[in-house]
Design a protein around this motif. Sequence first.
Motif, PDB file in Angstrom:
ATOM      1  N   ALA A 170       0.818  -1.221   0.000  1.00  0.00           N
ATOM      2  CA  ALA A 170       0.000   0.000   0.000  1.00  0.00           C
ATOM      3  C   ALA A 170       0.849   1.267   0.000  1.00  0.00           C
ATOM      4  O   ALA A 170       0.344   2.348  -0.318  1.00  0.00           O
ATOM      5  CB  ALA A 170      -0.929   0.004   1.206  1.00  0.00           C
ATOM      6  N   GLY A 171       2.105   1.134   0.396  1.00  0.00           N
ATOM      7  CA  GLY A 171       2.961   2.313   0.483  1.00  0.00           C
ATOM      8  C   GLY A 171       2.573   3.243   1.617  1.00  0.00           C
ATOM      9  O   GLY A 171       2.827   4.449   1.554  1.00  0.00           O
ATOM     10  N   MET A 172       1.951   2.665   2.657  1.00  0.00           N
ATOM     11  CA  MET A 172       1.549   3.473   3.810  1.00  0.00           C
ATOM     12  C   MET A 172       1.373   2.563   5.017  1.00  0.00           C
ATOM     13  O   MET A 172       1.163   1.362   4.859  1.00  0.00           O
ATOM     14  CB  MET A 172       0.260   4.250   3.524  1.00  0.00           C
ATOM     15  N   PRO A 173       1.452   3.140   6.224  1.00  0.00           N
ATOM     16  CA  PRO A 173       1.254   2.320   7.426  1.00  0.00           C
ATOM     17  C   PRO A 173      -0.198   1.849   7.557  1.00  0.00           C
ATOM     18  O   PRO A 173      -1.119   2.467   7.012  1.00  0.00           O
ATOM     19  CB  PRO A 173       1.633   3.245   8.574  1.00  0.00           C
ATOM     20  N   ILE A 174      -0.382   0.767   8.280  1.00  0.00           N
ATOM     21  CA  ILE A 174      -1.712   0.203   8.474  1.00  0.00           C
ATOM     22  C   ILE A 174      -2.663   1.225   9.082  1.00  0.00           C
ATOM     23  O   ILE A 174      -3.823   1.310   8.692  1.00  0.00           O
ATOM     24  CB  ILE A 174      -1.638  -1.082   9.326  1.00  0.00           C
ATOM     25  N   SER A 175      -2.166   2.025  10.015  1.00  0.00           N
ATOM     26  CA  SER A 175      -3.038   3.033  10.633  1.00  0.00           C
ATOM     27  C   SER A 175      -3.608   3.978   9.575  1.00  0.00           C
ATOM     28  O   SER A 175      -4.788   4.362   9.641  1.00  0.00           O
ATOM     29  CB  SER A 175      -2.284   3.816  11.708  1.00  0.00           C
ATOM     30  N   GLU A 176      -2.805   4.338   8.581  1.00  0.00           N
ATOM     31  CA  GLU A 176      -3.280   5.230   7.520  1.00  0.00           C
ATOM     32  C   GLU A 176      -4.258   4.503   6.588  1.00  0.00           C
ATOM     33  O   GLU A 176      -5.234   5.100   6.114  1.00  0.00           O
ATOM     34  CB  GLU A 176      -2.103   5.778   6.716  1.00  0.00           C
ATOM     35  N   GLU A 194      -7.485   4.642   8.326  1.00  0.00           N
ATOM     36  CA  GLU A 194      -8.060   5.992   8.273  1.00  0.00           C
ATOM     37  C   GLU A 194      -8.672   6.288   6.910  1.00  0.00           C
ATOM     38  O   GLU A 194      -9.756   6.847   6.817  1.00  0.00           O
ATOM     39  CB  GLU A 194      -6.981   7.039   8.576  1.00  0.00           C
ATOM     40  N   ARG A 195      -7.957   5.920   5.857  1.00  0.00           N
ATOM     41  CA  ARG A 195      -8.388   6.276   4.501  1.00  0.00           C
ATOM     42  C   ARG A 195      -9.453   5.348   3.937  1.00  0.00           C
ATOM     43  O   ARG A 195     -10.331   5.787   3.202  1.00  0.00           O
ATOM     44  CB  ARG A 195      -7.190   6.313   3.563  1.00  0.00           C
ATOM     45  N   PHE A 196      -9.365   4.051   4.238  1.00  0.00           N
ATOM     46  CA  PHE A 196     -10.242   3.075   3.581  1.00  0.00           C
ATOM     47  C   PHE A 196     -11.127   2.293   4.539  1.00  0.00           C
ATOM     48  O   PHE A 196     -11.938   1.489   4.105  1.00  0.00           O
ATOM     49  CB  PHE A 196      -9.395   2.092   2.756  1.00  0.00           C
ATOM     50  N   LEU A 224      -6.855  -0.591  16.126  1.00  0.00           N
ATOM     51  CA  LEU A 224      -8.091  -0.937  16.827  1.00  0.00           C
ATOM     52  C   LEU A 224      -8.071  -0.553  18.304  1.00  0.00           C
ATOM     53  O   LEU A 224      -9.101  -0.596  18.970  1.00  0.00           O
ATOM     54  CB  LEU A 224      -8.378  -2.443  16.690  1.00  0.00           C
ATOM     55  N   LEU A 225      -6.889  -0.171  18.818  1.00  0.00           N
ATOM     56  CA  LEU A 225      -6.775   0.180  20.242  1.00  0.00           C
ATOM     57  C   LEU A 225      -6.631   1.674  20.505  1.00  0.00           C
ATOM     58  O   LEU A 225      -6.691   2.098  21.653  1.00  0.00           O
ATOM     59  CB  LEU A 225      -5.573  -0.542  20.870  1.00  0.00           C
ATOM     60  N   VAL A 226      -6.435   2.468  19.467  1.00  0.00           N
ATOM     61  CA  VAL A 226      -6.165   3.889  19.655  1.00  0.00           C
ATOM     62  C   VAL A 226      -7.288   4.557  20.439  1.00  0.00           C
ATOM     63  O   VAL A 226      -8.463   4.500  20.068  1.00  0.00           O
ATOM     64  CB  VAL A 226      -5.965   4.591  18.288  1.00  0.00           C
TER      65      VAL A 226
END
Length: 181
Positions: free
Chosen positions: A55-61, A64-66, A134-136
């Motif tokens: 994806a070229g991005m961290p899982i957190s992003e 957030e995006r998808f 999922l914990l943030v």
Amino acid sequence: MASRPDDTRVTNGGLDRSIVLVGMMGVGKSTIGRLLAGKLNLEFVDSDEEIEKAAGMPISEIFERFGEPGFRDGERRVIGRLIAEGPKVIATGGGAFINDETRGLIKEKCRSVWIDADLDVLVDRVSRRNHRPLLVGKDPRQVLTELSEKRTPFYQEADIHVRSDSGPHARTVNQILEALA
């Protein structure tokens, strides 16, 4: 000097399929997976790391995006690619085995190993780092309790079930090796 049992390497015994580790976040899939792969002389991959690369991005992003559905779709495709590449040890994210398509693919083409642990062990482990979407901003004990209730019926479909505790991960690796033999 005599070698210790946990230093012993074993051949992969002609394994013709990948070993896929499933279970809750914090259970130790990545650490146990690396150790297991070393013992079996197989490549180790962490599906979350591979998803981030793809994806070229961290899982957190990605979350957030998808949203979680978009993440799970990408996760399924990445795990499918990893399985198609040939035998290896694959550590999956905690929710991967919950997806019907992903679980079906793993069950058809791999040996699945559910690594299970007591809630207190999981809470202790996930509280050490703050990188799990999922914990943030939430209470880890409450989230893990709810996730466990939803996910355990799916994890129970794995080929092998082992318990991890607060002891050395090598002990869990040895349990997996015994179950695979």
